[in-house]
Scaffold this active site. Structure first.
Site, PDB file in Angstrom:
ATOM      1  N   ARG A   8       0.809  -1.215   0.000  1.00  0.00           N
ATOM      2  CA  ARG A   8       0.000   0.000   0.000  1.00  0.00           C
ATOM      3  C   ARG A   8       0.845   1.268   0.000  1.00  0.00           C
ATOM      4  O   ARG A   8       1.910   1.319   0.614  1.00  0.00           O
ATOM      5  CB  ARG A   8      -0.928   0.003   1.227  1.00  0.00           C
ATOM      6  CG  ARG A   8      -1.970  -1.103   1.186  1.00  0.00           C
ATOM      7  CD  ARG A   8      -2.802  -1.157   2.467  1.00  0.00           C
ATOM      8  NE  ARG A   8      -3.890  -2.117   2.315  1.00  0.00           N
ATOM      9  CZ  ARG A   8      -3.770  -3.424   2.591  1.00  0.00           C
ATOM     10  NH1 ARG A   8      -2.627  -3.914   3.035  1.00  0.00           N
ATOM     11  NH2 ARG A   8      -4.803  -4.235   2.410  1.00  0.00           N
ATOM     12  N   HIS A  37      -0.773  -2.502  -4.669  1.00  0.00           N
ATOM     13  CA  HIS A  37      -0.200  -3.415  -5.663  1.00  0.00           C
ATOM     14  C   HIS A  37      -0.253  -2.862  -7.094  1.00  0.00           C
ATOM     15  O   HIS A  37      -0.582  -3.575  -8.037  1.00  0.00           O
ATOM     16  CB  HIS A  37      -0.916  -4.758  -5.621  1.00  0.00           C
ATOM     17  CG  HIS A  37      -0.735  -5.518  -4.343  1.00  0.00           C
ATOM     18  ND1 HIS A  37       0.401  -5.434  -3.569  1.00  0.00           N
ATOM     19  CD2 HIS A  37      -1.556  -6.399  -3.703  1.00  0.00           C
ATOM     20  CE1 HIS A  37       0.270  -6.224  -2.511  1.00  0.00           C
ATOM     21  NE2 HIS A  37      -0.897  -6.816  -2.571  1.00  0.00           N
ATOM     22  N   HIS A  81       3.273 -12.790  -5.184  1.00  0.00           N
ATOM     23  CA  HIS A  81       2.126 -12.811  -4.265  1.00  0.00           C
ATOM     24  C   HIS A  81       1.510 -14.214  -4.178  1.00  0.00           C
ATOM     25  O   HIS A  81       0.293 -14.355  -4.077  1.00  0.00           O
ATOM     26  CB  HIS A  81       1.073 -11.802  -4.727  1.00  0.00           C
ATOM     27  CG  HIS A  81       0.111 -11.375  -3.648  1.00  0.00           C
ATOM     28  ND1 HIS A  81      -0.824 -12.228  -3.106  1.00  0.00           N
ATOM     29  CD2 HIS A  81      -0.054 -10.185  -3.020  1.00  0.00           C
ATOM     30  CE1 HIS A  81      -1.547 -11.589  -2.206  1.00  0.00           C
ATOM     31  NE2 HIS A  81      -1.092 -10.331  -2.130  1.00  0.00           N
ATOM     32  N   ASP A 116      -2.056  -9.257   8.686  1.00  0.00           N
ATOM     33  CA  ASP A 116      -1.836  -8.617   7.393  1.00  0.00           C
ATOM     34  C   ASP A 116      -0.836  -7.496   7.639  1.00  0.00           C
ATOM     35  O   ASP A 116      -1.136  -6.319   7.501  1.00  0.00           O
ATOM     36  CB  ASP A 116      -3.149  -8.081   6.815  1.00  0.00           C
ATOM     37  CG  ASP A 116      -3.015  -7.619   5.371  1.00  0.00           C
ATOM     38  OD1 ASP A 116      -1.932  -7.833   4.779  1.00  0.00           O
ATOM     39  OD2 ASP A 116      -3.975  -7.038   4.830  1.00  0.00           O
ATOM     40  N   GLU A 150       5.291 -12.385   1.488  1.00  0.00           N
ATOM     41  CA  GLU A 150       5.722 -11.513   0.406  1.00  0.00           C
ATOM     42  C   GLU A 150       6.953 -10.690   0.813  1.00  0.00           C
ATOM     43  O   GLU A 150       6.825  -9.664   1.474  1.00  0.00           O
ATOM     44  CB  GLU A 150       4.590 -10.563   0.025  1.00  0.00           C
ATOM     45  CG  GLU A 150       3.267 -11.238  -0.298  1.00  0.00           C
ATOM     46  CD  GLU A 150       2.124 -10.252  -0.256  1.00  0.00           C
ATOM     47  OE1 GLU A 150       2.129  -9.291  -1.053  1.00  0.00           O
ATOM     48  OE2 GLU A 150       1.227 -10.420   0.602  1.00  0.00           O
TER      49      GLU A 150
END
Length: 382
Positions: free
Chosen positions: A107, A132, A206, A280, A346
């Site tokens: 982000r 992304h 990803h 996350d 990631e």
């Protein structure tokens, strides 16, 4: 695309792949048509296979890691990559699964950043944020297949040209990604990008994994995760880093000794878990930036023995527990994917780095190409 998703009783294939004598002693690369996009563009699927039975397939659309076949301790193969079965789903319901992400993974707050005194506005596809690449990033571009090689390692190199101003980013960029699989079960992914004017670049893969096999009825939250990181970057309610590096000690974010993903996943007393709907978050790897890939994570399935090690040259690792997979996505073998059915690991620069001077810079200048090397290394625990 090839139909290998149902190979679960793969003992014979694994035994053949592990043999000696007259069997091939080199990894093999093959390619075949994967279908066409809505505009008629042809997509290619490249399959890399090692002699130990490990096999991956890559789609030129999104330079996507589509399939990752790995044996368990009994030699039974399972596809550990959570993703779509059909090319049309990748195009019509893009969800980043397995794709090469660019120009900027993760982000960027408000969809804007300032570089050399000029502010650039990006597409806002995640509330106020750009995520992304802004919704029309490199994950939905059909990459050019430059080379496909068999030998000591099997490899495919793909390339893409991103024009100046695409998705609001400055600079014309020539990007590439090379997947290389060896006979020991290591899939090396090398990203490169060169620009003709200053810009920001942050590339990653990803892939979303379940070491029990995609679609396993128990989901992926029994997978055990280890991360050599003593700090992480907490976020605000919009999932943008606050700028703090917070110690994991004494929190649900401490994965240094390894623990099942479901430990702390639903701890509503931790505001960070509430913001992320689970995990996350970006972890600040203790190793920092390195010239060669070093360990970033280990993910294992105790029941099958499958083990995945993630290595990277980058300083951060975004861990995403599939919190926004809502049961409306139909993937391989008709499996209906739900929250917790896969885990993304990631490696990358920290989220929103262009807006945080204290973070490792994502700036790339002419004559100084971007490079990121990561490795997915699979093996079996006894």
């Amino acid at each position: 695309m090839r139909k290998l998703y149902s190979i679960m009783a793969g003992t014979a294939l694994f035994a053949i792949g592990c043999g000696t004598g007259s069997l091939a002693q080199a990894a093999e690369a093959t390619q075949e048509p994967a279908g066409v996009l809505a505009d008629g563009t042809e997509v290619t699927e490249i399959t890399l296979t090692g002699k130990n039975g490990v096999s991956v397939s890559i789609l030129s659309f999104g330079a996507t890691l589509h399939e990752f076949l790995v044996p368990d301790r009994n030699g039974n193969l399972a596809d550990i990559a959570v993703s779509y079965e059909n090319l049309s789903d990748y195009e019509e319901r893009p969800n980043y699964w397995g794709a090469t992400i660019g120009r900027y993974a993760n982000r960027i707050a408000g969809g804007k950043f300032t570089l050399d005194g000029k502010t650039y506005q990006l597409p806002q596809n995640d509330g106020e944020n750009s995520l992304h690449g802004g919704g029309k990033g490199w994950d939905v571009r059909n990459w050019k297949v430059e080379s496909v090689k068999s030998g000591r390692v099997a490899s495919v190199r793909l390339s893409l040209v991103s024009p100046d101003g695409e998705a609001g980013y400055p600079g014309a960029v020539n990007a590439s990604v090379t997947y290389s699989l060896d006979d020991a079960g290591s899939l090396r992914i090398e990203f490169g990008a060169a620009t003709n004017k200053p810009t920001v670049i942050n590339m990653t893969n990803h892939a979303i994994f379940n070491m029990a096999g995609e679609g396993a009825p128990q989901g992926a939250m029994d997978n055990v995760l280890t991360i050599p990181a003593s700090h992480y970057t907490p976020v605000n309610e919009k999932l943008i880093p606050t700028g703090e590096l917070r110690a994991v000690d004494g929190t649900v974010f401490d994965f240094r000794s390894g623990k099942a993903m479901n430990e702390g996943l639903r701890d509503g007393t931790d505001q960070q878990i509430v913001y992320g709907r689970g995990f996350d978050h970006n972890f600040a790897l203790d190793k920092g930036v390195t010239a060669q890939p070093e360990l970033a994570a280990i993910l294992t399935d105790p029941a099958s023995g499958r083990k995945l090690e993630v290595l990277t040259t980058e300083p951060g690792l975004q861990v995403y527990a599939g919190n926004f997979i809502d049961g409306t996505y139909i993937g391989k073998n008709g499996h209906l994917y739900r929250m917790g059915d896969g885990i993304a690991l990631e490696p990358q620069k920290f989220p929103d780095s262009p807006n945080h001077p204290d973070f490792v810079s994502a700036r790339v200048d002419p004559g100084k190409p971007y490079r990121h090397v990561m490795v997915y290394r699979v093996s079996v625990e006894p």
